[in-house]
Design an enzyme around this catalytic site. Structure first.
Site, PDB file in Angstrom:
ATOM      1  N   GLY A  68      -5.099 -22.736  13.875  1.00  0.00           N
ATOM      2  CA  GLY A  68      -4.173 -22.412  14.941  1.00  0.00           C
ATOM      3  C   GLY A  68      -4.820 -22.393  16.309  1.00  0.00           C
ATOM      4  O   GLY A  68      -4.160 -22.667  17.324  1.00  0.00           O
ATOM      5  N   SER A 112     -10.477 -15.119  16.229  1.00  0.00           N
ATOM      6  CA  SER A 112     -11.361 -14.079  15.704  1.00  0.00           C
ATOM      7  C   SER A 112     -12.687 -14.016  16.436  1.00  0.00           C
ATOM      8  O   SER A 112     -13.348 -12.974  16.478  1.00  0.00           O
ATOM      9  CB  SER A 112     -11.631 -14.305  14.217  1.00  0.00           C
ATOM     10  OG  SER A 112     -12.395 -15.493  14.040  1.00  0.00           O
ATOM     11  N   ARG A 162      -2.412 -18.217  13.906  1.00  0.00           N
ATOM     12  CA  ARG A 162      -1.370 -19.221  14.091  1.00  0.00           C
ATOM     13  C   ARG A 162      -0.171 -18.676  14.872  1.00  0.00           C
ATOM     14  O   ARG A 162       0.609 -19.441  15.433  1.00  0.00           O
ATOM     15  CB  ARG A 162      -0.908 -19.767  12.739  1.00  0.00           C
ATOM     16  CG  ARG A 162      -0.265 -18.757  11.812  1.00  0.00           C
ATOM     17  CD  ARG A 162      -0.029 -19.373  10.441  1.00  0.00           C
ATOM     18  NE  ARG A 162       0.650 -18.491   9.494  1.00  0.00           N
ATOM     19  CZ  ARG A 162       0.054 -17.550   8.769  1.00  0.00           C
ATOM     20  NH1 ARG A 162      -1.244 -17.347   8.901  1.00  0.00           N
ATOM     21  NH2 ARG A 162       0.753 -16.819   7.918  1.00  0.00           N
ATOM     22  N   GLU A 247       1.099 -22.976   5.916  1.00  0.00           N
ATOM     23  CA  GLU A 247       0.573 -21.613   5.941  1.00  0.00           C
ATOM     24  C   GLU A 247       1.645 -20.543   5.726  1.00  0.00           C
ATOM     25  O   GLU A 247       1.415 -19.571   5.008  1.00  0.00           O
ATOM     26  CB  GLU A 247      -0.147 -21.355   7.265  1.00  0.00           C
ATOM     27  CG  GLU A 247      -1.430 -22.151   7.413  1.00  0.00           C
ATOM     28  CD  GLU A 247      -2.271 -21.668   8.577  1.00  0.00           C
ATOM     29  OE1 GLU A 247      -2.734 -20.503   8.540  1.00  0.00           O
ATOM     30  OE2 GLU A 247      -2.461 -22.440   9.531  1.00  0.00           O
ATOM     31  N   HIS A 263       3.379 -48.988  11.937  1.00  0.00           N
ATOM     32  CA  HIS A 263       2.416 -50.029  11.608  1.00  0.00           C
ATOM     33  C   HIS A 263       1.798 -49.832  10.228  1.00  0.00           C
ATOM     34  O   HIS A 263       0.886 -50.576   9.853  1.00  0.00           O
ATOM     35  CB  HIS A 263       1.317 -50.076  12.679  1.00  0.00           C
ATOM     36  CG  HIS A 263       1.822 -50.452  14.036  1.00  0.00           C
ATOM     37  ND1 HIS A 263       1.888 -51.761  14.476  1.00  0.00           N
ATOM     38  CD2 HIS A 263       2.338 -49.694  15.033  1.00  0.00           C
ATOM     39  CE1 HIS A 263       2.394 -51.788  15.700  1.00  0.00           C
ATOM     40  NE2 HIS A 263       2.678 -50.545  16.063  1.00  0.00           N
ATOM     41  N   LYS A 355     -12.737 -19.293   2.241  1.00  0.00           N
ATOM     42  CA  LYS A 355     -13.747 -18.726   3.147  1.00  0.00           C
ATOM     43  C   LYS A 355     -14.753 -17.874   2.383  1.00  0.00           C
ATOM     44  O   LYS A 355     -15.932 -17.803   2.761  1.00  0.00           O
ATOM     45  CB  LYS A 355     -13.062 -17.883   4.219  1.00  0.00           C
ATOM     46  CG  LYS A 355     -12.268 -18.692   5.233  1.00  0.00           C
ATOM     47  CD  LYS A 355     -11.597 -17.778   6.250  1.00  0.00           C
ATOM     48  CE  LYS A 355     -10.811 -18.575   7.277  1.00  0.00           C
ATOM     49  NZ  LYS A 355     -10.118 -17.682   8.258  1.00  0.00           N
TER      50      LYS A 355
END
Length: 359
Positions: A68, A112, A162, A247, A263, A355
């Site tokens: 985000g 953060s 976000r 999310e 394309h 994470k």
């Protein structure tokens, strides 16, 4: 269940106000509703920015961030492209893919302040003598910037990263306007936020399904794989809608950009699995006539191949107004899709698990 019965069921479900606190336990709906106020707060904050660099020396801008925190950069680029500014790019990685120097302004965005990739990019950019603007709520990133007396704009929100995208976008616009890199009119900001307020009031949970476009779109996305098409000032917006569905709704979603998809991607129209997709075309009301004609072509082709789709028109106001309002609509669509799927939209347990492997 036929479509008419399904629509009635979804209407009853999404108009039942007891649904929201039972699933959305953290109150994401309240954070969505505060979007206009966040924009005003962010714009006011940029007026206090202590500019400590000579903006005439800036030859390019590199925005570094992930998730985000980087999306705001995509949306900024779409606005800047219309003004033919100095080159602006977004980097989402562990290392820079280009040469930079003291003529580069690096905007480091991390809600953060602890994002591994962003910290690595910051350190690399610092080694090349780049100039910095840091946007975040704290953490190691802000600490590094403070120790070097760099420009800092803080994100003062208690929310998911976000959910701070509009806040970060307005911080970016205000800061780069102060630096003379992009032109943003204060009256346009106020008018855009006023229009955004009306939009949010028409999308919140106590607005009936019959008149709530976000509830209707969420229903159309249920049991489908949404594919978001966007071009011009909605190029980055297509990615934003896709990631919000991922999310918030915990659902598959994809995005494509116009005119590039003409394309390659449209060859898939001849496949046997078109009923599994739902195409959403985000169409701006302003832009290159050649681009807008591609939306007409796509509408005709999607109809011919009987692929479910819906075109969402940008409002007739400014670029900023269109971006903020389309941002809000996408956020609410992903929110209602989460609710009809019975999942809490706020937590991201799978992302957190990924994470944890790096700890």
């Amino acid at each position: 269940m036929d479509s008419e019965t399904s629509d009635r069921y979804m209407q009853g479900l999404l108009d039942d106000q007891s649904l929201y606190p039972s699933i959305d336990v953290s109150g994401l709906r309240d954070r969505l509703f505060r979007l206009p106020g966040q924009c005003i707060e962010a714009w006011s904050k940029t007026k206090l920015l202590q500019v400590n660099i000579d903006s005439r020396e800036i030859k390019n801008v590199v925005i570094i961030g992930m998730g985000g925190s980087a999306i705001a950069g995509d949306l900024l680029i779409d606005m800047a492209s219309a003004q033919k500014t100095v080159p602006i790019s977004v980097v989402r990685d562990f290392s820079l893919p280009m040469k930079i120097d003291s003529s580069t302004l690096v905007v480091a965005c991390s809600y953060s302040g602890q994002t591994e990739e962003t910290l690595a990019l910051y350190d690399e950019a610092a080694s090349y003598g780049a100039k910095f603007l840091v946007i975040g709520s704290g953490g190691a990133l802000v600490s590094k910037a403070e120790s070097k007396n760099e420009m800092i704009l803080t994100v003062d929100l208690a929310s998911e990263p976000r959910s701070a995208v509009a806040y970060s976008l307005v911080l970016l616009l205000g800061a780069l306007s102060r630096l003379g890199i992009i032109s943003v009119d204060g009256d346009d900001v106020r008018d855009s936020v006023a229009f955004l307020t009306a939009t949010v009031n028409g999308l919140k949970e106590d607005v009936s399904y019959e008149t709530n476009l976000a509830k209707q779109l969420a229903t159309n996305c249920l049991s489908k794989s949404p594919v978001i098409y966007g071009g011009g000032i909605f190029t980055g917006m297509a990615r934003r809608w896709k990631t919000q569905i991922n999310e918030n709704s915990k659902s598959w979603a994809f995005y494509e950009t116009i005119p590039e998809l003409l394309h390659n991607s449209i060859e898939a129209y001849a496949s046997d699995h078109n009923d599994e997709k739902f195409i959403i075309l985000l169409r701006p009301s302003i832009g290159d006539d050649r681009l807008l004609s591609r939306y007409d072509i796509l509408g005709k082709m999607l109809s011919e191949y009987e692929i479910p789709f819906q075109t969402i028109e940008g409002d007739s106001h400014s670029m900023l107004s269109q971006i903020l309002n389309m941002l809000a609509l996408g956020d609410y669509v992903s929110y209602y899709l989460a609710l009809v799927r019975g999942v809490d939209p706020a937590p991201n347990p799978v992302i957190n698990r990924a994470k944890s492997f790096n700890e």
